[in-house]
Write a protein that holds these residues in place. Structure first.
Motif, PDB file in Angstrom:
ATOM      1  N   PRO A   2       3.798   2.290 -35.825  1.00 34.80           N
ATOM      2  CA  PRO A   2       5.060   1.568 -35.682  1.00 34.80           C
ATOM      3  C   PRO A   2       5.576   1.662 -34.249  1.00 34.80           C
ATOM      4  O   PRO A   2       5.401   2.680 -33.576  1.00 34.80           O
ATOM      5  N   ALA A   3       6.186   0.571 -33.792  1.00 36.56           N
ATOM      6  CA  ALA A   3       6.730   0.522 -32.427  1.00 36.56           C
ATOM      7  C   ALA A   3       8.235   0.324 -32.493  1.00 36.56           C
ATOM      8  O   ALA A   3       8.748  -0.350 -33.399  1.00 36.56           O
ATOM      9  N   TYR A   4       8.932   0.891 -31.521  1.00 39.51           N
ATOM     10  CA  TYR A   4      10.394   0.848 -31.483  1.00 39.51           C
ATOM     11  C   TYR A   4      10.859   0.489 -30.081  1.00 39.51           C
ATOM     12  O   TYR A   4      10.236   0.865 -29.084  1.00 39.51           O
ATOM     13  N   VAL A   5      11.977  -0.236 -30.029  1.00 38.62           N
ATOM     14  CA  VAL A   5      12.638  -0.511 -28.765  1.00 38.62           C
ATOM     15  C   VAL A   5      13.750   0.516 -28.626  1.00 38.62           C
ATOM     16  O   VAL A   5      14.626   0.616 -29.490  1.00 38.62           O
ATOM     17  N   VAL A   6      13.697   1.298 -27.563  1.00 42.61           N
ATOM     18  CA  VAL A   6      14.683   2.344 -27.300  1.00 42.61           C
ATOM     19  C   VAL A   6      15.505   1.897 -26.095  1.00 42.61           C
ATOM     20  O   VAL A   6      14.973   1.772 -24.988  1.00 42.61           O
ATOM     21  N   ARG A   7      16.788   1.614 -26.326  1.00 44.66           N
ATOM     22  CA  ARG A   7      17.675   1.246 -25.219  1.00 44.66           C
ATOM     23  C   ARG A   7      18.394   2.509 -24.774  1.00 44.66           C
ATOM     24  O   ARG A   7      18.978   3.211 -25.591  1.00 44.66           O
ATOM     25  N   LEU A   8      18.318   2.786 -23.478  1.00 48.95           N
ATOM     26  CA  LEU A   8      18.962   4.000 -22.987  1.00 48.95           C
ATOM     27  C   LEU A   8      19.624   3.782 -21.639  1.00 48.95           C
ATOM     28  O   LEU A   8      19.289   2.871 -20.902  1.00 48.95           O
ATOM     29  N   TRP A   9      20.607   4.635 -21.391  1.00 46.52           N
ATOM     30  CA  TRP A   9      21.307   4.692 -20.111  1.00 46.52           C
ATOM     31  C   TRP A   9      20.783   5.930 -19.408  1.00 46.52           C
ATOM     32  O   TRP A   9      20.675   6.990 -20.023  1.00 46.52           O
ATOM     33  N   MET A  10      20.456   5.788 -18.139  1.00 43.73           N
ATOM     34  CA  MET A  10      19.894   6.937 -17.437  1.00 43.73           C
ATOM     35  C   MET A  10      20.318   6.912 -15.977  1.00 43.73           C
ATOM     36  O   MET A  10      20.699   5.862 -15.450  1.00 43.73           O
ATOM     37  N   PRO A  11      20.241   8.066 -15.330  1.00 41.30           N
ATOM     38  CA  PRO A  11      20.540   8.095 -13.897  1.00 41.30           C
ATOM     39  C   PRO A  11      19.528   7.227 -13.152  1.00 41.30           C
ATOM     40  O   PRO A  11      18.336   7.234 -13.475  1.00 41.30           O
ATOM     41  N   VAL A  32       4.720   2.045 -24.174  1.00 36.54           N
ATOM     42  CA  VAL A  32       3.868   0.870 -23.964  1.00 36.54           C
ATOM     43  C   VAL A  32       4.583  -0.284 -23.280  1.00 36.54           C
ATOM     44  O   VAL A  32       3.970  -1.299 -22.977  1.00 36.54           O
ATOM     45  N   GLY A  33       5.890  -0.147 -23.039  1.00 37.99           N
ATOM     46  CA  GLY A  33       6.619  -1.210 -22.365  1.00 37.99           C
ATOM     47  C   GLY A  33       7.918  -0.709 -21.772  1.00 37.99           C
ATOM     48  O   GLY A  33       8.571   0.168 -22.339  1.00 37.99           O
ATOM     49  N   ILE A  34       8.278  -1.251 -20.608  1.00 36.85           N
ATOM     50  CA  ILE A  34       9.512  -0.884 -19.924  1.00 36.85           C
ATOM     51  C   ILE A  34      10.177  -2.154 -19.440  1.00 36.85           C
ATOM     52  O   ILE A  34       9.543  -2.998 -18.798  1.00 36.85           O
ATOM     53  N   ASP A  35      11.465  -2.292 -19.725  1.00 40.38           N
ATOM     54  CA  ASP A  35      12.246  -3.418 -19.241  1.00 40.38           C
ATOM     55  C   ASP A  35      13.533  -2.850 -18.658  1.00 40.38           C
ATOM     56  O   ASP A  35      14.325  -2.224 -19.366  1.00 40.38           O
ATOM     57  N   ILE A  36      13.736  -3.029 -17.368  1.00 41.98           N
ATOM     58  CA  ILE A  36      14.955  -2.563 -16.707  1.00 41.98           C
ATOM     59  C   ILE A  36      15.983  -3.682 -16.839  1.00 41.98           C
ATOM     60  O   ILE A  36      15.825  -4.756 -16.254  1.00 41.98           O
ATOM     61  N   LEU A  37      17.019  -3.434 -17.634  1.00 47.89           N
ATOM     62  CA  LEU A  37      18.003  -4.463 -17.925  1.00 47.89           C
ATOM     63  C   LEU A  37      19.088  -4.563 -16.868  1.00 47.89           C
ATOM     64  O   LEU A  37      19.545  -5.656 -16.540  1.00 47.89           O
ATOM     65  N   GLU A  38      19.517  -3.407 -16.341  1.00 45.48           N
ATOM     66  CA  GLU A  38      20.643  -3.400 -15.431  1.00 45.48           C
ATOM     67  C   GLU A  38      20.590  -2.163 -14.555  1.00 45.48           C
ATOM     68  O   GLU A  38      20.148  -1.105 -14.993  1.00 45.48           O
ATOM     69  N   ARG A  39      21.063  -2.292 -13.315  1.00 46.52           N
ATOM     70  CA  ARG A  39      21.182  -1.159 -12.399  1.00 46.52           C
ATOM     71  C   ARG A  39      22.496  -1.288 -11.662  1.00 46.52           C
ATOM     72  O   ARG A  39      22.883  -2.370 -11.266  1.00 46.52           O
ATOM     73  N   GLY A  40      23.157  -0.174 -11.470  1.00 48.67           N
ATOM     74  CA  GLY A  40      24.395  -0.190 -10.699  1.00 48.67           C
ATOM     75  C   GLY A  40      25.208   1.051 -10.956  1.00 48.67           C
ATOM     76  O   GLY A  40      25.133   1.654 -12.031  1.00 48.67           O
ATOM     77  N   ASP A  46      17.795   0.765 -19.474  1.00 48.67           N
ATOM     78  CA  ASP A  46      16.396   0.404 -19.692  1.00 48.67           C
ATOM     79  C   ASP A  46      16.128   0.225 -21.183  1.00 48.67           C
ATOM     80  O   ASP A  46      16.768   0.861 -22.014  1.00 48.67           O
ATOM     81  N   GLU A  47      15.176  -0.641 -21.486  1.00 46.42           N
ATOM     82  CA  GLU A  47      14.636  -0.739 -22.840  1.00 46.42           C
ATOM     83  C   GLU A  47      13.170  -0.346 -22.761  1.00 46.42           C
ATOM     84  O   GLU A  47      12.416  -0.916 -21.980  1.00 46.42           O
TER      85      GLU A  47
END
Length: 184
Positions: A2-11, A32-40, A46-47
């Motif tokens: 099973p695969a999961y999308v983990v949305r997290l806030w990180m430094p 298996v995948g990285i998507d940077i949604l926002e930076r600032g 990231d997801e």
């Protein structure tokens, strides 16, 4: 697996993602995948797509990732069965839209594909002068809220207020059709 999308806030600093990846590996997960949604502001949203050997490991995964200094897990949800490719999705959406013959079918396809392409929970196509929802997909908020949101957003579209609205709702004005698409 099973695969999961983990949305997290990180430094937003070197090594933060590596520390998270290490914790994922500690629970036998595979990143298996990285998507940077926002930076600032020194933070990144990231997801990550993580495969786990067993669904029962999700709570442990969340706990392990949360142990990394400055990292907050916002959401964990099952990953889509098909991989997402935004470039291909946009082309598929365009093909579906131009193939529609009837206006109601076009508006429903616009709502449905906008929701899918932007990974939204709901979408609506509105006639803001009414306000009348012409197409809805998902658990759309009340019409009065949608109308107020679009009216308020139209007024606040100035350079200094562009980032002033909610982060979980987006909209697009369709001036040629005198319509608006709202996603959440």
């Amino acid at each position: 697996m099973p695969a999961y999308v983990v949305r997290l806030w990180m430094p937003d600093r070197p090594g933060a993602l590596g520390a998270v990846a290490s914790r994922i590996g500690a629970v036998r997960g595979d990143l298996v995948g990285i998507d940077i949604l926002e930076r600032g502001g020194g933070r990144a949203i990231d997801e990550l797509v993580v495969e786990l050997p067993d669904a029962s490991l999700v709570p442990l995964l969340t706990s392990e990732i949360g142990q990394v200094d400055g990292v907050d897990v916002e959401d964990v949800s099952p990953a889509p069965e098909e991989p997402v490719d935004p470039r291909l999705d946009a082309l598929e959406t365009a093909a579906v839209l131009v193939a529609q013959i009837a206006v109601p079918d076009l508006l429903e396809a616009l709502a449905r594909h906008s929701m899918r392409d932007f990974s939204a929970d709901w979408a609506a196509v509105l006639d803001p002068s009414g306000p009348i929802p012409l197409a809805e997909v998902g658990a759309v908020p009340p019409v009065a809220w949608l109308a107020a949101f679009v009216a308020g957003s139209r007024v606040s579209v100035t350079p200094e207020l562009v980032d002033a609205g909610p982060d979980d709702v987006a909209w697009a004005d369709l001036p040629a059709a005198e319509l608006a698409v709202v996603l959440g």
